[in-house]
Design an enzyme around this catalytic site. Structure first.
Site, short mmCIF file in Angstrom:
data_model
loop_
_atom_site.label_atom_id
_atom_site.label_comp_id
_atom_site.label_asym_id
_atom_site.label_seq_id
_atom_site.Cartn_x
_atom_site.Cartn_y
_atom_site.Cartn_z
N LEU A 245 -14.73 24.13 -30.10
CA LEU A 245 -14.43 24.30 -31.58
C LEU A 245 -13.69 23.22 -32.14
O LEU A 245 -14.27 22.71 -33.29
CB LEU A 245 -13.40 25.38 -31.67
N TYR A 246 -12.90 22.46 -31.46
CA TYR A 246 -12.50 21.17 -31.83
C TYR A 246 -13.61 20.32 -32.08
O TYR A 246 -13.67 19.55 -33.27
CB TYR A 246 -11.58 20.40 -30.88
N ALA A 247 -14.53 20.00 -31.59
CA ALA A 247 -15.61 19.32 -31.48
C ALA A 247 -16.57 19.76 -32.76
O ALA A 247 -16.93 18.97 -33.60
CB ALA A 247 -16.28 19.24 -30.32
N THR A 249 -15.51 21.19 -35.24
CA THR A 249 -14.73 20.92 -36.81
C THR A 249 -14.98 19.43 -36.95
O THR A 249 -14.79 19.16 -38.05
CB THR A 249 -13.17 21.49 -36.64
#
Length: 435
Positions: A245-247, A249
Site C-alpha cells: 500500500l505504501y508503494a 500511495t
C-alpha cells in the site's frame, strides 16, 4: 569527512429537504398549529438533528483570527517573526524553501544543508508517533541551532498552510512529509492515505493557488517499481505493479503531481529514494534495528528470497541523497501558473536517487558485526508477503545527466559513520547532539 558525521548527518454545505414529513401533510387535522409555528418547529427539529449528526469542530478548522488560538501552535506576531526570520535567505539570490517533514531523517539533513549554504528554510512537521518522537525532537534541536524554525503542524491543515504561504513567498517547496514504512501499512492503512495522498493533494492545492507559485520537489520512492523484475530500475520502466500500500500511495502521488503540473502549471520534480541510511536515521529501518538488537544480544531476522537467495537493497547514504535533493531544487524551473491559473507548460521530472550497487542484507549484517565487534544471532526466514520486495537497484543515468547526481559513499563507509553516531547518541554522551 562529511559535515554530518558527528550529529544529525541530516465537504459541501448541509442542505435540508424542503418537503414536509408525510404525517404533517396528510394528518394536519391532528395539529392545531399556525403555519409560522409549524415551520419554526420543523426548522428547529432539523437544526437539532443536524447538530447531533455533525462532528465537533477540530482545531485545524478554526480561523487564525480566533482569539482561542492564543494557546495554539501557530499564530501571532512573535510566531510570524520566527517564521520570516527562518525563511529569510542569508545569501544573495538564495532560495526560500518550505521543507515539510523537516524533523524527519532526510528532512533534517536537507534543511541544515540548505541553511548552511545560505538559503532560507522553514520547517513543518507534525511529530507523529510512528517512531520515537524523542529522536525527532533531538533533530529539531539541531535544526534550531542551525537557524531553522520548525512549525509544528500537519500538511492536511489547509488553514495553517495558507497562513504560511501568506507570511512567506516561498520560491521552492521540498516535500518530504509522508507516512513511511512498507510493513506498517498492513496495520494502519488509513495513515498512508491521509498523509501520502490527501496531505500531498492539500499541499499542491495551496501551492497552485499561491501567487507566485513555488517549484515543488517531493519524495517519491523506489517502492513504486514494485514487482518489476528488470534491473536496474529505470524511470522509463512501468510502475503499475506495486507490492505494498505504501508503494501504491507513492505511485498515486506521482500521478497526482502530473495532474497538477498539467492543469495548473506547477513545476514538479519527484525523487525516487532508494533505501536511505545514515546518522540520525529511522529506527524502523533494518540497519538501525539490526544495530540495536545486535548490541543487546537479541536475535535478528534475515529474510531470503523464494530461491533461497539473499534479499538485496540499493543502500544510499544520506549525504548522497542530500546532494540529489539540492541538485533537484537548484535545477527546478519556475512554475508557470499564478493564483491557480496555468500560463504555459511547466517542468515535470522524475529521478532515481540510488547508489547503483545493490548489497545483500547478509553482507549488511557482516559489516555491522565487524563494526560493532559482535557476532549477530541470526534467524533466516522466507521473505513474507507483507509488501517487501526481493531487491532494488537504481539506474541513475538521468539524475547524473540532468541534476549532477553522483553518489560517492559505499555501504561500509556509510555504516561506519552511522555506528559512530549511534554509539554516541544512545550512550548518554553530552556531545551526542553536536553538529
Amino acid at each position: 569527512m562529511s559535515h554530518l558525521d558527528d550529529l544529525p548527518s541530516t465537504p459541501g454545505k448541509y442542505k435540508t429537504d424542503k418537503a414536509l414529513p408525510y404525517g404533517i401533510l396528510h394528518h394536519h387535522r391532528y395539529l392545531r398549529l399556525s403555519k409560522p409555528t409549524l415551520w419554526a418547529s420543523l426548522f428547529l427539529a432539523l437544526f437539532l438533528f443536524y447538530l447531533l449528526l455533525s462532528p465537533p469542530p477540530t482545531p485545524s478548522r478554526r480561523s487564525l483570527n480566533d482569539s482561542s488560538l492564543s494557546s495554539a501552535k501557530y499564530g501571532g506576531s512573535q510566531w510570524e517573526k520566527k517564521v520570516r526570520k527562518s525563511a529569510h535567505p542569508r545569501s544573495r539570490g538564495g532560495l526560500t524553501v518550505l521543507v515539510t517533514g523537516a524533523a524527519g531523517f532526510v528532512g533534517t539533513h536537507v534543511s541544515i544543508a540548505l541553511r548552511r549554504r545560505g538559503d532560507g528554510v522553514l520547517g513543518l512537521d507534525n511529530f507523529n508517533r510512528y517512531y520515537d518522537p524523542k529522536l525527532k525532537r533531538a533533530r529539531q534541536g539541531l535544526l534550531e541551532r542551525s537557524g531553522v524554525f520548525v512549525v509544528e503542524g500537519d500538511i492536511n491543515d489547509a488553514v495553517l498552510l495558507k497562513k504560511l504561504y501568506d507570511v512567506v513567498l516561498f520560491t521552492h517547496v521540498m516535500h518530504l512529509a509522508a507516512q513511511a514504512g512498507v510493513r506498517y501499512a498492513m496495520q494502519n492503512p488509513g495513515s498512508y492515505v491521509s498523509s501520502n495522498i490527501a496531505g500531498f493533494v492539500n499541499l499542491l492545492e495551496v501551492s497552485k493557488s499561491a501567487n507566485p507559485q513555488p517549484a515543488v520537489v517531493w519524495a517519491s520512492s523506489s517502492s513504486v517499481y514494485g514487482l518489476n523484475k528488470k534491473v536496474p530500475f529505470s524511470e522509463k520502466d512501468r510502475t503499475d505493479h506495486p507490492a505494498s500500500l505504501y508503494a501504491a500511495t507513492k505511485k498515486a502521488g506521482e500521478g497526482i503531481a502530473h495532474t497538477y503540473n498539467h492543469i495548473y502549471g506547477l513545476s514538479l520534480t519527484g525523487l525516487r529514494f532508494f533505501t536511505v541510511y545514515g546518522p540520525w536515521g529511522r529506527p524502523d529501518m533494518a540497519y538501525f534495528f539490526f544495530t540495536k538488537d545486535i548490541l543487546k544480544g537479541k536475535t535478528i531476522t534475515v529474510f531470503e528470497s523464494p530461491d533461497k537467495g539473499s534479499v538485496a537493497r540499493d543502500f544510499t547514504y544520506i549525504d548522497d541523497i542530500v546532494k540529489g535533493c539540492l541538485g533537484a531544487l537548484d535545477t527546478a524551473e519556475k512554475s508557470t501558473g499564478s493564483g491557480g491559473k496555468k500560463k504555459g507548460p511547466a517542468m515535470f521530472r522524475i529521478y532515481n536517487l540510488g547508489n547503483t550497487s545493490p548489497v545483500p542484507v547478509t553482507k549488511l549484517v557482516k559489516i555491522l558485526e565487524k563494526l560493532l565487534k559482535m557476532k549477530a544471532k541470526k534467524k533466516v526466514m522466507p521473505l513474507p508477503r507483507n509488501g517487501d520486495v526481493e531487491f532494488t537497484h537504481a539506474n541513475i543515468t538521468l539524475a547524473q545527466t540532468e541534476i549532477g547526481y553522483k553518489p560517492a559513499v559505499d555501504l561500509e563507509t556509510g555504516l561506519k559513520k552511522f555506528v559512530k553516531w549511534y554509539m554516541g547518541f544512545y550512550s548518554g554522551s553530552k556531545k551526542k547532539s553536536s553538529w
